[in-house]
Write a protein that holds these residues in place. Sequence first.
Motif, PDB file in Angstrom:
ATOM      1  N   LEU A 190       0.851  -1.192   0.000  1.00 49.82           N
ATOM      2  CA  LEU A 190       0.000   0.000   0.000  1.00 49.82           C
ATOM      3  C   LEU A 190       0.888   1.244   0.000  1.00 49.82           C
ATOM      4  N   LYS A 343      -4.132 -10.429  -4.501  1.00 51.72           N
ATOM      5  CA  LYS A 343      -4.374  -9.501  -3.402  1.00 51.72           C
ATOM      6  C   LYS A 343      -5.705  -8.768  -3.556  1.00 51.72           C
ATOM      7  N   CYS A 344      -5.931  -8.180  -4.718  1.00 49.77           N
ATOM      8  CA  CYS A 344      -7.154  -7.372  -4.832  1.00 49.77           C
ATOM      9  C   CYS A 344      -8.219  -8.082  -5.667  1.00 49.77           C
ATOM     10  N   THR A 345      -9.444  -7.759  -5.349  1.00 48.93           N
ATOM     11  CA  THR A 345     -10.584  -8.440  -5.952  1.00 48.93           C
ATOM     12  C   THR A 345     -10.680  -8.240  -7.464  1.00 48.93           C
ATOM     13  N   PHE A 386      -5.492  -2.893  -7.313  1.00 48.71           N
ATOM     14  CA  PHE A 386      -4.516  -2.394  -6.351  1.00 48.71           C
ATOM     15  C   PHE A 386      -3.270  -1.855  -7.043  1.00 48.71           C
TER      16      PHE A 386
ATOM     17  N   PRO B  52      -4.635  -0.947   7.460  1.00 44.07           N
ATOM     18  CA  PRO B  52      -5.340  -1.026   6.181  1.00 44.07           C
ATOM     19  C   PRO B  52      -4.505  -1.773   5.128  1.00 44.07           C
ATOM     20  N   VAL B  53      -5.181  -2.539   4.280  1.00 44.33           N
ATOM     21  CA  VAL B  53      -4.502  -3.159   3.147  1.00 44.33           C
ATOM     22  C   VAL B  53      -5.093  -2.732   1.809  1.00 44.33           C
ATOM     23  N   ALA B  54      -6.330  -2.247   1.852  1.00 43.47           N
ATOM     24  CA  ALA B  54      -6.995  -1.801   0.623  1.00 43.47           C
ATOM     25  C   ALA B  54      -7.015  -2.902  -0.425  1.00 43.47           C
ATOM     26  N   ALA B  55      -7.238  -4.121  -0.002  1.00 46.91           N
ATOM     27  CA  ALA B  55      -7.144  -5.249  -0.917  1.00 46.91           C
ATOM     28  C   ALA B  55      -8.472  -5.601  -1.571  1.00 46.91           C
ATOM     29  N   CYS B  56      -9.574  -5.483  -0.818  1.00 45.90           N
ATOM     30  CA  CYS B  56     -10.822  -5.985  -1.386  1.00 45.90           C
ATOM     31  C   CYS B  56     -11.434  -5.011  -2.365  1.00 45.90           C
ATOM     32  N   ARG B  57     -11.124  -3.752  -2.231  1.00 43.36           N
ATOM     33  CA  ARG B  57     -11.579  -2.683  -3.137  1.00 43.36           C
ATOM     34  C   ARG B  57     -13.094  -2.457  -3.077  1.00 43.36           C
ATOM     35  N   LEU B  60     -14.419   1.577  -2.624  1.00 45.55           N
ATOM     36  CA  LEU B  60     -13.960   2.649  -3.514  1.00 45.55           C
ATOM     37  C   LEU B  60     -14.908   3.845  -3.480  1.00 45.55           C
ATOM     38  N   PRO B  69     -11.169   6.111  -8.703  1.00 45.82           N
ATOM     39  CA  PRO B  69     -11.761   5.914  -7.370  1.00 45.82           C
ATOM     40  C   PRO B  69     -10.701   5.414  -6.377  1.00 45.82           C
ATOM     41  N   ALA B  74      -8.209   3.178   3.231  1.00 49.01           N
ATOM     42  CA  ALA B  74      -6.788   3.517   3.337  1.00 49.01           C
ATOM     43  C   ALA B  74      -6.543   4.986   3.040  1.00 49.01           C
TER      44      ALA B  74
END
Lengths: 433, 784
Positions: A190, A343-345, A386, B52-57, B60, B69, B74
């Motif tokens: 991040l 990692k991200c969806t 991400f 925070p990891v901001a992974a799932c998004r 937004l 977005p 985060a």
Amino acid sequence: MKLTPVITEHWDDPELYTLDGYKSHGGYEALAKALTSDPDSIIATVKDSGLRGRGGAGFPTGLKWSFVPQNDGKPHYLVVNADESEPGACKDIPIMMANPHALLEGVIISSFAIRANHAFIYIRGEVPAAIRKVAFAVKQAREAGLIGKNIQGSGFDLEVTVHAGAGAYICGEETALLDSLEGYRGQPRLKPPFPAVAGLYASPTVINNVETIANIPYIIDRGVDWFRQFGTEKSPGFKVFAVSGHVQRPGIYEAPLGITMRELLDFAGGMRPGAELKFWLPGGSSVPMLTADHLDLPLTYEAMVEAGSMLGTGTPMIFDQTVSVVKAVTRWLEFYKHESCGKCTPCREGTYWITGVLEKFEHGNGTTGEMETLTTLCGQIAGRSFCALGDAAATPYPAAIKYFSDEFTAATHTSADEQFDPVASYVFSGVRA
Amino acid sequence: MTIVNHNEKIDTVNVVIDGIEMEVPKGTLVIRAAEQIGIEIPRFCDHPLLTPVAACRACLIEIDGVPKPQPACAQVLSEGMNVRTQRSSEMARIAQEGVMEFLLVNHPLDCPVCDKGGECPLQNQAMTVGRPDSRFEGEKRTFPKPINVNAEILLDRERCVSCARCTRFAEEIAGDASLELLERGAQQQVGTANDEPFDSYFSGNVVQICPVGALTSASYRFRSRPFDLVSVPTTCEHCASGCSLRTDYRRGTVTRRLAWDDPEVNEDWSCDKGRFAFAYLANGRIESPLIRENGELRSASWPEAMHFAAAGLAAAGTSAVLVGGRATVEDAYAYSKFARIVLGTDNLDFRARASSTEEAEFLAAHVAGRKLDVTYTDIETASQVLLIGFEPEDESPILFLRLRKGVKRGVSVHTVGPLYSLGSEKLSAHWVKAKAGSEAHAISGLDSEIVGALDSNSIIFVGERAAASPGALSAVSRLGSQTGARIAWVPRRAGERGALDAGAIAGLLPGGRPISDPTARSEVAQAWNIDADSLPNVGLTGTELVTAIKQGSTSALVIAGVDPSDLPNGDELIAGIENADFVVALENHHSEITQRASVVFPVAVVTEKSGSFMNWEGRSKPFSAAFREALTLTDAGVLSMLASAMNVQLNGDTRALRKELNSLVPWSGPRTDVNNHEVHAPAGTTLATWRLLIDSGVMQEGEPHLAATARPSVVAVSAAMFEQLGKPEVITVTGPKGSITLPTQVAEVSNESVWLPMNSPESHIYAQLGCGYGQAVTVKGGAA
């Protein structure tokens, strides 16, 4: 425009990879010059040269260096991103194999400039030949006192570590590379904090591409004016273009930025006999494809963006009329699906979904409704993932549909292989009885 | 701008969210600020206590001037930022809808059989921000399922949305980083290295924070639908941490317990014992009063049993009261009153464990009646923390978590003891090596550097085990007064701290009042509406009291919540009970005591009564009954009836008792200092031991999956001793009574001590060895 071999100038010398071979062509003279100057002046020179990152994003190198806080009491690191894994990109590995000392001299000068006493070269694990060459260069440089304590009496210490990756495309993403280098599973970090503030081991870190760093000795040795005589105002200098695909002589062509694809094609011997260009990508699979209409555009960062693509790694891939766009796009998406870090969806699920739909098209089972679905799915990834891997995965389809929507429509009833005989696109296609 | 909060100036920024102007502290995340004005942004990976990891998004949102977005979880708010959530931004709404559609691509549609169905963030948010239907027509990826990540926790990888809450919890909060994400892309999955179990005392938290049904517990899996449950807040009865929990029950049966959000105490967490050890509440309960007739116990009606007990107690001579650590504050207070008013005795103790006179002095001087001297929050900003005779991970796991939080913020921890444990390692603690039983020497001999750094912002945590190390508590007392460091005593059981303040120990009346002090006596007498002269004089405690019972100088006993196997001299107590004229037991399960008692009264367990526990901080943690229809009586209720049968009026109402106790404000009069007790560590090898969090404790019975997560019973020795013993695979430790042979574990142990678990399978040290912490044992390689 003419070719301007600089990094590649002496690649015909089989001994160039050795320290003596490199020195016989003036190697390490720039280092001597750099070590007697003020580190800040080196940063200023690189800034003035306008050198932009050659790894794909084109970020101004000098500016990146200037973000590193000075006198902060923390160790600084230089990390060279040599994890060249982009489909179609093949320029860093040849540089490391043919001219590893140019990279190394660049590493020493750059480390000196940013006050790093430890540099890491993170090399793609699948290319042991390149790893061996660089490791050998580091060994020779250390024996010659070019790496280690008090380099050439300057008082500057530098340790260089060559590190092999373990086969993950994501580790070419700079923060994932840092995680991998630290021994973790490679996934992007991040931001903020940015690596210049808290990178490797939470210390200020500069991450540059191999080619970028290999430019440094020449800039320091020959000066800003010399460098800026090549290229354009916004894209100064020269570029190691690696031309691949359906051309007569695929290979490395070092030329000023601003050369056109048509000129590069000529250097590469043009298309195969009887073939015509169908589409091409300026720099790896992550940039949108272009067509013959774009052959006369200058290959610069700005012109490529204006044309709706990107210069990327500057490694054009050329495809002729034998290639199915549907199939090419499917292969790329399969690559991104395989390499998505999870990692991200949007990237994880999006590449999974899109690939499945594209495979239907490849087999002639797509529907027109799914063409629309694919467009929206790409839109659901682009700008929402991400890191840039997701953006890259969302690139091929929208560009392909822009120029070749008919082919996707045809793929609702006819498979790619029926539309385009796959053998015809092979290099050895003529061999077929 | 700045705002002033608790006299502390906080820099703020002015922002706009969905057109609403706000002023928030600098550094506030968009998602947190939006919550404050009631705007709910969807989220999966976000958790306020995890980084925070901001992974799932999923979260937004749009920020004016930013083309793409941004993740609200985060994104830090900066001055003038104009944020638009899904409520006012089409970009945000479409982005969220897209992410939600993606999340369901590989998620099985098994909501009807999923434990999470009905309380599932994925279900809920898919309904609120998702599309009405999915366009996905492909094949979902599958995994074999479920798989165990440990004996208690099961994983369904197909349901996982890769939010990484569980893995971040394991690494950041528990420090048990063995839970990790493995593989790439859609194959990414939660797992452990080499398929070793996820070894953590806090593993149940990952079930609770999982935003889907990927992580479930063996004990609750397929037991109930959440909407069929009744949820009630409660306070955990397992240790002195004082965690707020939530009890969920269905048709009179507890189906699960969860951590309840209590920022001052357990934040959002609980340990696995608190979460999973509740089968005892229902299993094997004593159902009616029992009286002994012709040597046999038989059921009796309440009135019959009351009259029987009253007559027995009245006829007997000197009496005593022992109340164990399960009592609530109110119940302990009732025992305290019952002993002094009804039985006219001060022979009273709540310490059903190894204790000492030195400890009683220490508690009177430093602990009784002192509330919130040291708090959980203080730990986060302490300059230094010293742990003495205290193993937080095993003995107060939530305090351990707070210590870890402190350590991450720069608090340094020193641990004085014979073993540098896994827990010490997770606290990056500095080890002050001490032979078990000679902690006093180690404290007096502390490095001047450590002592010099101790100040009023430092905390000395002393565990109940320090009582078994002669001189340790007086050394702590001296160290405290010498440096100004604050002292916190952390008992293991939930009821101990409250019982101390309720005066359930000889020599101390409620609020820390010395029974020998005339002012203290008259204050209490007034509150109790009795004559101060009728209050007894100082009685016996601890070992002396048990000895007196054995010798028959006290001939009647009221006993509750005591397990003789917890006492170093449990055999003496059993012998005493057998000899005593009359024994009244108040208990919820049968024990060595009830089998020998003259009369047994069943009493309520925590789900059946209201009350409060006082945690180690001195914080009162009240709770109310889960089952209001329960017919059981509290200990106080039984004592009240019993008093009545003995013609003394004693209010047994929990609320009235609490009110009365609260009116006895903490003692502000003179306190006696701790005497300087002699230090006498035995020569030779001494026994180091404590109770592991998950062990053979009676309140953990009936939950085999939890038991299977226990750490193995081993004998831990130093590398030097291991060498000296000839590198044996098993080691035999022998005490006065017998031996224990267990597998060897080489660890960071003092060369003069040997460690084994106090009450784990195959290692019950009082029963098998006949000695306790800090006492001499012999050690030999191989079996006995």
